[in-house]
Design a protein around this motif. Structure first.
Motif, PDB file in Angstrom:
ATOM      1  N   ALA A 361      21.885   9.221 -20.522  1.00  0.00           N
ATOM      2  CA  ALA A 361      21.520  10.570 -20.938  1.00  0.00           C
ATOM      3  C   ALA A 361      22.807  11.056 -21.487  1.00  0.00           C
ATOM      4  O   ALA A 361      22.623  12.378 -22.017  1.00  0.00           O
ATOM      5  CB  ALA A 361      21.332  11.588 -19.772  1.00  0.00           C
ATOM      6  N   ARG A 362      23.773  10.338 -21.488  1.00  0.00           N
ATOM      7  CA  ARG A 362      25.236  10.976 -22.331  1.00  0.00           C
ATOM      8  C   ARG A 362      25.006  10.805 -23.775  1.00  0.00           C
ATOM      9  O   ARG A 362      25.735  11.510 -24.531  1.00  0.00           O
ATOM     10  CB  ARG A 362      26.299  10.038 -21.837  1.00  0.00           C
ATOM     11  CG  ARG A 362      26.694  10.251 -20.465  1.00  0.00           C
ATOM     12  CD  ARG A 362      28.157   9.382 -20.178  1.00  0.00           C
ATOM     13  NE  ARG A 362      29.072  10.040 -20.707  1.00  0.00           N
ATOM     14  CZ  ARG A 362      30.103   9.284 -21.118  1.00  0.00           C
ATOM     15  NH1 ARG A 362      30.311   8.283 -20.126  1.00  0.00           N
ATOM     16  NH2 ARG A 362      31.162   9.665 -21.644  1.00  0.00           N
ATOM     17  N   GLY A 363      23.935  10.134 -24.211  1.00  0.00           N
ATOM     18  CA  GLY A 363      23.673   9.890 -25.502  1.00  0.00           C
ATOM     19  C   GLY A 363      24.356   8.748 -25.917  1.00  0.00           C
ATOM     20  O   GLY A 363      24.950   7.951 -25.491  1.00  0.00           O
ATOM     21  N   MET A 364      24.426   8.456 -27.446  1.00  0.00           N
ATOM     22  CA  MET A 364      24.893   7.266 -28.082  1.00  0.00           C
ATOM     23  C   MET A 364      25.363   7.643 -29.519  1.00  0.00           C
ATOM     24  O   MET A 364      24.507   8.499 -30.082  1.00  0.00           O
ATOM     25  CB  MET A 364      23.740   6.138 -27.985  1.00  0.00           C
ATOM     26  CG  MET A 364      24.446   4.855 -28.811  1.00  0.00           C
ATOM     27  SD  MET A 364      22.813   3.620 -28.921  1.00  0.00           S
ATOM     28  CE  MET A 364      23.728   2.421 -29.997  1.00  0.00           C
ATOM     29  N   THR A 365      26.506   7.074 -29.891  1.00  0.00           N
ATOM     30  CA  THR A 365      26.767   7.212 -31.244  1.00  0.00           C
ATOM     31  C   THR A 365      27.150   5.886 -31.692  1.00  0.00           C
ATOM     32  O   THR A 365      27.688   4.806 -31.124  1.00  0.00           O
ATOM     33  CB  THR A 365      28.064   7.950 -31.483  1.00  0.00           C
ATOM     34  OG1 THR A 365      27.798   9.580 -31.101  1.00  0.00           O
ATOM     35  CG2 THR A 365      28.557   8.235 -32.949  1.00  0.00           C
ATOM     36  N   ALA A 366      26.624   5.579 -32.933  1.00  0.00           N
ATOM     37  CA  ALA A 366      27.129   4.247 -33.712  1.00  0.00           C
ATOM     38  C   ALA A 366      27.812   4.581 -35.155  1.00  0.00           C
ATOM     39  O   ALA A 366      26.992   5.564 -35.866  1.00  0.00           O
ATOM     40  CB  ALA A 366      26.017   3.350 -34.140  1.00  0.00           C
ATOM     41  N   GLU A 367      28.791   3.939 -35.408  1.00  0.00           N
ATOM     42  CA  GLU A 367      29.601   4.423 -36.500  1.00  0.00           C
ATOM     43  C   GLU A 367      30.324   3.355 -37.308  1.00  0.00           C
ATOM     44  O   GLU A 367      30.571   2.194 -36.706  1.00  0.00           O
ATOM     45  CB  GLU A 367      30.770   5.305 -36.027  1.00  0.00           C
ATOM     46  CG  GLU A 367      31.707   5.928 -37.261  1.00  0.00           C
ATOM     47  CD  GLU A 367      32.793   6.773 -36.450  1.00  0.00           C
ATOM     48  OE1 GLU A 367      33.277   7.665 -37.274  1.00  0.00           O
ATOM     49  OE2 GLU A 367      33.068   6.596 -35.513  1.00  0.00           O
ATOM     50  N   CYS A 368      30.217   3.075 -38.656  1.00  0.00           N
ATOM     51  CA  CYS A 368      30.875   2.067 -39.449  1.00  0.00           C
ATOM     52  C   CYS A 368      30.956   2.483 -40.910  1.00  0.00           C
ATOM     53  O   CYS A 368      30.775   3.734 -41.171  1.00  0.00           O
ATOM     54  CB  CYS A 368      30.012   0.763 -39.299  1.00  0.00           C
ATOM     55  SG  CYS A 368      28.483   0.862 -40.330  1.00  0.00           S
ATOM     56  N   LEU A 369      31.647   1.602 -41.631  1.00  0.00           N
ATOM     57  CA  LEU A 369      32.166   1.541 -43.187  1.00  0.00           C
ATOM     58  C   LEU A 369      30.938   0.610 -43.407  1.00  0.00           C
ATOM     59  O   LEU A 369      30.988  -0.556 -42.837  1.00  0.00           O
ATOM     60  CB  LEU A 369      33.205   1.512 -43.247  1.00  0.00           C
ATOM     61  CG  LEU A 369      34.293   2.458 -42.738  1.00  0.00           C
ATOM     62  CD1 LEU A 369      35.532   2.201 -43.240  1.00  0.00           C
ATOM     63  CD2 LEU A 369      33.928   3.920 -43.162  1.00  0.00           C
ATOM     64  N   PHE A 370      30.355   0.873 -44.778  1.00  0.00           N
ATOM     65  CA  PHE A 370      29.551  -0.175 -45.416  1.00  0.00           C
ATOM     66  C   PHE A 370      29.723  -0.037 -46.799  1.00  0.00           C
ATOM     67  O   PHE A 370      30.040   0.929 -47.480  1.00  0.00           O
ATOM     68  CB  PHE A 370      28.378  -0.286 -44.989  1.00  0.00           C
ATOM     69  CG  PHE A 370      27.311   0.948 -45.509  1.00  0.00           C
ATOM     70  CD1 PHE A 370      26.731   0.716 -46.722  1.00  0.00           C
ATOM     71  CD2 PHE A 370      27.010   2.314 -44.846  1.00  0.00           C
ATOM     72  CE1 PHE A 370      26.129   1.783 -47.458  1.00  0.00           C
ATOM     73  CE2 PHE A 370      26.412   3.168 -45.424  1.00  0.00           C
ATOM     74  CZ  PHE A 370      25.974   2.914 -46.706  1.00  0.00           C
ATOM     75  N   SER A 371      29.687  -1.037 -47.482  1.00  0.00           N
ATOM     76  CA  SER A 371      29.509  -1.367 -48.854  1.00  0.00           C
ATOM     77  C   SER A 371      28.370  -2.414 -49.283  1.00  0.00           C
ATOM     78  O   SER A 371      28.657  -3.595 -49.107  1.00  0.00           O
ATOM     79  CB  SER A 371      30.813  -1.786 -49.465  1.00  0.00           C
ATOM     80  OG  SER A 371      30.877  -2.028 -50.900  1.00  0.00           O
ATOM     81  N   SER A 372      27.473  -1.771 -50.068  1.00  0.00           N
ATOM     82  CA  SER A 372      26.374  -2.589 -50.422  1.00  0.00           C
ATOM     83  C   SER A 372      26.453  -3.114 -51.622  1.00  0.00           C
ATOM     84  O   SER A 372      26.886  -2.638 -52.686  1.00  0.00           O
ATOM     85  CB  SER A 372      25.024  -1.826 -50.291  1.00  0.00           C
ATOM     86  OG  SER A 372      23.842  -2.590 -50.818  1.00  0.00           O
ATOM     87  N   SER A 373      26.080  -4.515 -51.797  1.00  0.00           N
ATOM     88  CA  SER A 373      26.394  -5.491 -52.995  1.00  0.00           C
ATOM     89  C   SER A 373      24.884  -5.695 -53.603  1.00  0.00           C
ATOM     90  O   SER A 373      24.780  -6.397 -54.581  1.00  0.00           O
ATOM     91  CB  SER A 373      27.094  -6.891 -52.902  1.00  0.00           C
ATOM     92  OG  SER A 373      28.301  -6.363 -52.350  1.00  0.00           O
ATOM     93  N   SER A 374      23.759  -5.148 -53.015  1.00  0.00           N
ATOM     94  CA  SER A 374      22.353  -5.142 -53.633  1.00  0.00           C
ATOM     95  C   SER A 374      21.661  -4.080 -53.512  1.00  0.00           C
ATOM     96  O   SER A 374      21.812  -3.283 -52.459  1.00  0.00           O
ATOM     97  CB  SER A 374      21.879  -6.521 -52.817  1.00  0.00           C
ATOM     98  OG  SER A 374      20.298  -6.936 -52.885  1.00  0.00           O
TER      99      SER A 374
END
Length: 535
Positions: A361-374
């Motif tokens: 119930a505290r919740g969730m966070t997902a975080e990142c950096l990305f660079s797509s080549s396609s």
């Protein structure tokens, strides 16, 4: 004539062509229009693709995907069979003919919207003919571009990479088709992508997934060398159509003029596609890392090093990330990231065990950096049940992976693959609770063309909603009052599932600074994290 406003006479002649009513005089008139006018050529090609697709639709009673579908509503009804197009005596026209008028440079064309054909991925000391200063993520449409000095790397919308070094000159014609008019250029694409046609002064190259280099000299002779796989090389006559052709394999070089002759230059003399560019400075990454750690992540992987077991350490010291298959780290000290693709770095990373407290119930966070080549649909990260769960009886036998709880993906064009409505190349997040194989609640970014540059993304789930942030700003949110089940979740980075039998959704590009939180971050925290990056 602009691409979107064809001359009425051209539309009339194409309609008669498609209906099989074009006479010899009209065929000659149409041929002349298309040879002389690049915009008429592009319109003819789109018109013919739509005609063929509609023919297939009538024959097979199924939906057929083809480029530029939105324009089809403006064109005349097309009902004749595809054979009539060829029987009318009008074939595919090349971009080049001896009496063709050279298109005006991009900067001199009328101000009309253009389709994006390439995106700038990197530059170095670049001086070019476009009026805008070059920058990562800049979009380029049809037209001629001159590279006076420096280097330019482009990501084509077909997924191919092109690297040029000045002085050079090229023309973007349409998706999957360009011309190299002068200077050196290097190309790389993956097997399975759409063909790339590169026109030369006296020939053409057709690539179906290889790495090669071409250098057009001052006398219009082109020297071509293949580094990986093979390439179809041809000479062309005044009409621009193929005459002689050969299959050029790895390690071979050929000179292309009015005829073929052996190449003499060593491999080291040819331009190569450089490694993917890094857009983050070491100082920016250090500031970013400090901001992330201040928000108390449950797991945080910076991808700066691995141990002998090919494990990436967790900055919290609790959850090492295992590199699987060919996934690897790329870059220099202080600037490394995870790279995965469909060839030499095909793979993913996952934790050996689940991470607790990501489904409370505290919740969730997902975080990142990305660079797509396609431009292809790919999964940045997914979360599956780490512990055995009940297997619903309606699951197809081809599935051999755990049920999914949560994914973050970067989409292709709207409607591709899963039939959803969203901006082209949007970021998607999907949540299922309880974890399963079907359904779920989606949230898509408002931005399109999140391609070929480093992007900061964060997804927050709390008790009432999903929020998606792009580069520190809220992009979209959706109501999601789904129950928390307090199950352990295993993150999978760079692929939808570890070893599915149905679909990989392999990520092609870079992933960095992955942080997971067992609580919902605030908008202020996410904004501060993004601001800490010095790009």
């Amino acid at each position: 004539m602009s691409d979107d406003a064809p001359a009425p006479r051209l539309k009339y002649l194409l309609a008669r062509l498609s209906d099989g009513q074009l006479d010899a005089t009209e065929a000659a008139e149409l041929d002349g229009m298309i040879v002389r006018d690049p915009a008429a050529r592009r319109y003819y090609r789109r018109h013919t693709r739509v005609h063929l697709a509609l023919t297939d639709l009538g024959e097979a009673s199924k939906i057929v995907s083809f480029p530029e579908v939105r324009h089809a509503r403006r064109w005349p009804a097309l009902a004749a069979a595809a054979a009539l197009v060829l029987a009318a005596g009008t074939a595919w026209w090349s971009y080049r003919a001896d009496n063709a008028q050279s298109p005006a440079p991009v900067a001199e064309k009328e101000s009309v919207p253009k389709r994006v054909l390439a995106v700038v991925s990197a530059t170095e000391d670049l001086r070019w003919s476009l009026p805008e200063a070059a920058a990562g993520g800049q979009r380029i449409g049809t037209g001629i571009v001159k590279v006076f000095s420096g280097s330019l790397s482009l990501s084509l919308m077909g997924g191919q990479t092109v690297h040029l070094k000045g002085p050079a000159e090229f023309e973007l014609i349409e998706e999957g088709e360009m011309a190299l008019r002068k200077g050196p250029a290097a190309f790389r694409s993956l097997a399975g992508q759409a063909p790339l046609i590169v026109h030369l002064p006296h020939g053409a190259l057709v690539d179906m997934g290889s790495e090669f280099s071409a250098d057009v000299g001052s006398d219009d002779t082109t020297e071509v060398r293949v580094f990986e796989n093979q390439l179809t090389v041809s000479t062309t006559g005044p009409s621009g159509r193929t005459q002689e052709e050969l299959q050029l394999g790895p390690g071979r070089t050929v000179l292309v003029n009015s005829a073929f002759s052996p190449g003499t230059r060593p491999a080291t003399d040819f331009l190569r596609v450089p490694p993917p560019p890094l857009a983050l400075s070491p100082g920016g990454e250090q500031s970013y890392a400090a901001a992330v750690i201040a928000s108390s992540p449950a797991a945080y992987w910076r991808f700066e090093k691995t141990n002998p077991q090919q494990q990436v350490p967790d900055e919290t010291g609790r959850h090492p990330l295992q590199l699987m298959e060919k996934a690897r780290l790329f870059g220099n000290d202080g600037q490394r990231f995870l790279i995965t693709n469909q060839s030499d770095a095909a793979g993913f990373a996952q934790t050996p065990a689940g991470i607790p407290n990501l489904d409370t119930a505290r919740g969730m966070t997902a975080e990142c950096l990305f660079s797509s080549s396609s431009k292809n649909y790919g999964t940045l990260m997914g979360f599956e049940l780490a512990d055995p769960g009940p297997r619903p009886p309606d699951i197809p036998l081809k599935l051999n992976h755990a049920p999914q709880n949560f994914v973050i993906e970067r989409m292709g064009r709207m409607g591709e693959k899963i039939g959803h409505v969203h901006p082209d190349f949007a970021v998607r997040t999907m949540l299922r609770a309880p974890a399963g194989y079907f359904g779920g609640i989606n949230c898509y970014s408002r931005e399109s063309h999140l391609l070929h540059r480093w992007v900061h993304v964060a997804v927050v789930r709390d008790a009432t909603r999903i929020q998606l942030y792009v580069d520190g700003e809220l992009s979209d949110s959706t109501q999601a009052s789904l129950v928390f089940h307090n199950v352990n979740l295993r993150p999978i980075i760079g692929r939808l599932q570890p070893n599915p039998k149905d679909e990989l959704r392999q990520w092609v590009g870079g992933i960095d600074e992955v942080a997971l939180y067992d609580h919902a971050l605030s908008a202020e925290e996410i904004r501060a994290h993004s601001a800490a990056l010095k790009r």
